[in-house]
Motif scaffolding. Structure first.
Motif, mmCIF file in Angstrom:
data_model
loop_
_atom_site.group_PDB
_atom_site.id
_atom_site.type_symbol
_atom_site.label_atom_id
_atom_site.label_comp_id
_atom_site.label_asym_id
_atom_site.label_seq_id
_atom_site.Cartn_x
_atom_site.Cartn_y
_atom_site.Cartn_z
ATOM 1 N N LEU A 236 0.838 -1.210 0.000
ATOM 2 C CA LEU A 236 0.000 0.000 0.000
ATOM 3 C C LEU A 236 0.868 1.254 0.000
ATOM 4 C CD1 LEU A 236 -2.830 -0.963 2.533
ATOM 5 C CD2 LEU A 236 -3.047 -0.693 0.053
ATOM 6 N N ASP A 237 1.929 1.246 0.810
ATOM 7 C CA ASP A 237 2.846 2.391 0.867
ATOM 8 C C ASP A 237 3.537 2.600 -0.487
ATOM 9 O OD1 ASP A 237 2.207 2.704 3.550
ATOM 10 O OD2 ASP A 237 4.050 1.746 4.279
ATOM 11 N N ALA A 238 3.810 1.496 -1.183
ATOM 12 C CA ALA A 238 4.464 1.565 -2.495
ATOM 13 C C ALA A 238 3.460 1.880 -3.608
ATOM 14 C CB ALA A 238 5.173 0.253 -2.787
ATOM 15 N N GLU A 239 2.186 1.917 -3.232
ATOM 16 C CA GLU A 239 1.097 2.190 -4.180
ATOM 17 C C GLU A 239 1.100 1.201 -5.344
ATOM 18 O OE1 GLU A 239 0.881 6.345 -5.253
ATOM 19 O OE2 GLU A 239 1.067 6.962 -3.162
ATOM 20 N N ILE A 240 1.178 -0.089 -4.976
ATOM 21 C CA ILE A 240 1.156 -1.152 -5.976
ATOM 22 C C ILE A 240 0.335 -2.319 -5.420
ATOM 23 C CG2 ILE A 240 3.313 -2.233 -5.193
ATOM 24 C CD1 ILE A 240 3.956 -2.732 -8.188
ATOM 25 N N SER A 241 -0.432 -2.946 -6.285
ATOM 26 C CA SER A 241 -1.238 -4.100 -5.880
ATOM 27 C C SER A 241 -0.376 -5.359 -5.899
ATOM 28 C CB SER A 241 -2.428 -4.270 -6.822
ATOM 29 O OG SER A 241 -1.968 -4.603 -8.127
ATOM 30 N N ALA B 167 12.721 -5.963 -1.119
ATOM 31 C CA ALA B 167 12.209 -5.336 -2.341
ATOM 32 C C ALA B 167 11.025 -4.428 -2.053
ATOM 33 C CB ALA B 167 11.830 -6.402 -3.358
ATOM 34 N N VAL B 168 10.038 -4.932 -1.333
ATOM 35 C CA VAL B 168 8.830 -4.129 -1.087
ATOM 36 C C VAL B 168 9.135 -2.920 -0.204
ATOM 37 C CG1 VAL B 168 7.887 -5.352 0.934
ATOM 38 C CG2 VAL B 168 6.347 -4.299 -0.720
ATOM 39 N N THR B 169 10.069 -3.077 0.736
ATOM 40 C CA THR B 169 10.452 -1.950 1.593
ATOM 41 C C THR B 169 11.149 -0.865 0.775
ATOM 42 O OG1 THR B 169 10.639 -3.392 3.519
ATOM 43 C CG2 THR B 169 11.767 -1.269 3.641
ATOM 44 N N CYS B 170 12.034 -1.278 -0.124
ATOM 45 C CA CYS B 170 12.714 -0.319 -1.005
ATOM 46 C C CYS B 170 11.712 0.385 -1.927
ATOM 47 C CB CYS B 170 13.792 -1.007 -1.826
ATOM 48 S SG CYS B 170 15.237 -1.485 -0.859
ATOM 49 N N PHE B 171 10.766 -0.388 -2.464
ATOM 50 C CA PHE B 171 9.759 0.202 -3.340
ATOM 51 C C PHE B 171 8.934 1.246 -2.592
ATOM 52 C CE2 PHE B 171 9.308 -3.763 -6.308
ATOM 53 C CZ PHE B 171 10.615 -3.613 -6.706
ATOM 54 N N ALA B 172 8.541 0.936 -1.357
ATOM 55 C CA ALA B 172 7.747 1.871 -0.551
ATOM 56 C C ALA B 172 8.552 3.139 -0.268
ATOM 57 C CB ALA B 172 7.314 1.204 0.752
ATOM 58 N N HIS B 173 9.825 2.976 0.074
ATOM 59 C CA HIS B 173 10.683 4.134 0.361
ATOM 60 C C HIS B 173 10.875 4.986 -0.896
ATOM 61 C CE1 HIS B 173 13.698 6.503 2.420
ATOM 62 N NE2 HIS B 173 14.506 6.340 1.378
ATOM 63 N N MET B 174 11.124 4.323 -2.028
ATOM 64 C CA MET B 174 11.317 5.057 -3.282
ATOM 65 C C MET B 174 10.050 5.799 -3.677
ATOM 66 S SD MET B 174 13.542 2.132 -5.224
ATOM 67 C CE MET B 174 14.116 2.997 -6.669
ATOM 68 N N ILE C 284 10.513 8.582 -6.387
ATOM 69 C CA ILE C 284 11.314 7.880 -7.396
ATOM 70 C C ILE C 284 10.441 6.817 -8.064
ATOM 71 C CG2 ILE C 284 13.333 6.400 -7.763
ATOM 72 C CD1 ILE C 284 14.490 7.695 -5.153
ATOM 73 N N ASP C 285 10.453 6.796 -9.394
ATOM 74 C CA ASP C 285 9.657 5.826 -10.134
ATOM 75 C C ASP C 285 10.392 4.483 -10.191
ATOM 76 O OD1 ASP C 285 7.889 4.463 -11.726
ATOM 77 O OD2 ASP C 285 8.130 5.747 -13.486
ATOM 78 N N TYR C 286 10.188 3.673 -9.167
ATOM 79 C CA TYR C 286 10.876 2.383 -9.081
ATOM 80 C C TYR C 286 10.416 1.419 -10.168
ATOM 81 C CZ TYR C 286 6.608 0.755 -6.802
ATOM 82 O OH TYR C 286 5.303 0.434 -6.524
ATOM 83 N N ARG C 287 9.208 1.573 -10.662
ATOM 84 C CA ARG C 287 8.686 0.655 -11.678
ATOM 85 C C ARG C 287 9.567 0.656 -12.931
ATOM 86 N NH1 ARG C 287 4.670 3.161 -9.015
ATOM 87 N NH2 ARG C 287 2.996 1.919 -8.116
ATOM 88 N N LYS C 288 9.956 1.832 -13.389
ATOM 89 C CA LYS C 288 10.808 1.945 -14.578
ATOM 90 C C LYS C 288 12.172 1.305 -14.333
ATOM 91 C CE LYS C 288 8.170 4.232 -17.403
ATOM 92 N NZ LYS C 288 7.538 3.496 -18.479
ATOM 93 N N ILE C 289 12.705 1.505 -13.135
ATOM 94 C CA ILE C 289 14.007 0.938 -12.785
ATOM 95 C C ILE C 289 13.952 -0.585 -12.865
ATOM 96 C CG2 ILE C 289 15.703 0.647 -10.914
ATOM 97 C CD1 ILE C 289 14.816 3.497 -9.963
ATOM 98 N N ILE C 290 12.909 -1.176 -12.290
ATOM 99 C CA ILE C 290 12.778 -2.633 -12.271
ATOM 100 C C ILE C 290 12.469 -3.168 -13.666
ATOM 101 C CG2 ILE C 290 11.549 -4.602 -11.251
ATOM 102 C CD1 ILE C 290 13.381 -2.897 -9.324
#
Length: 92
Positions: A11-16, A47-54, A59-65
């Protein structure tokens, strides 16, 4: 990390969960199995913790991944075959 904490981080990372699954190339069924176990593996937690922080830092972590071009792993060897093999009859 417990499965509940994992879901909160999503939820923090705004991803399902389905989108997270597709992004990291791990089956959704595999991720859902951690619900029964009560906790997620360290690599998934990181991974999920980094995504939430980014996400929090803008930071657009989706593009990075996506640029990593990850490949889903497939099972090889053990398990049930998709096609039936001919049985060998032993002659005495």
């Amino acid at each position: 990390m417990t499965f509940i904490e994992f879901k909160k981080k999503l939820l923090d990372a705004e991803i399902s969960l389905p989108k997270f699954s597709k992004l990291i190339q791990v089956s959704e069924k595999n991720l859902q199995s951690y619900k029964k176990k009560g906790e997620v593996p360290n690599a998934i937690a990181v991974a999920v913790t980094c995504f939430a922080h980014m996400q929090n830092e803008g930071i657009d972590y989706r593009k990075i991944i996506e640029n990593l071009e990850l490949k889903a792993k497939t099972k090889k060897g053990a398990g049930f075959a998709k096609t039936k093999r001919k049985e060998t009859v032993l002659k005495k």
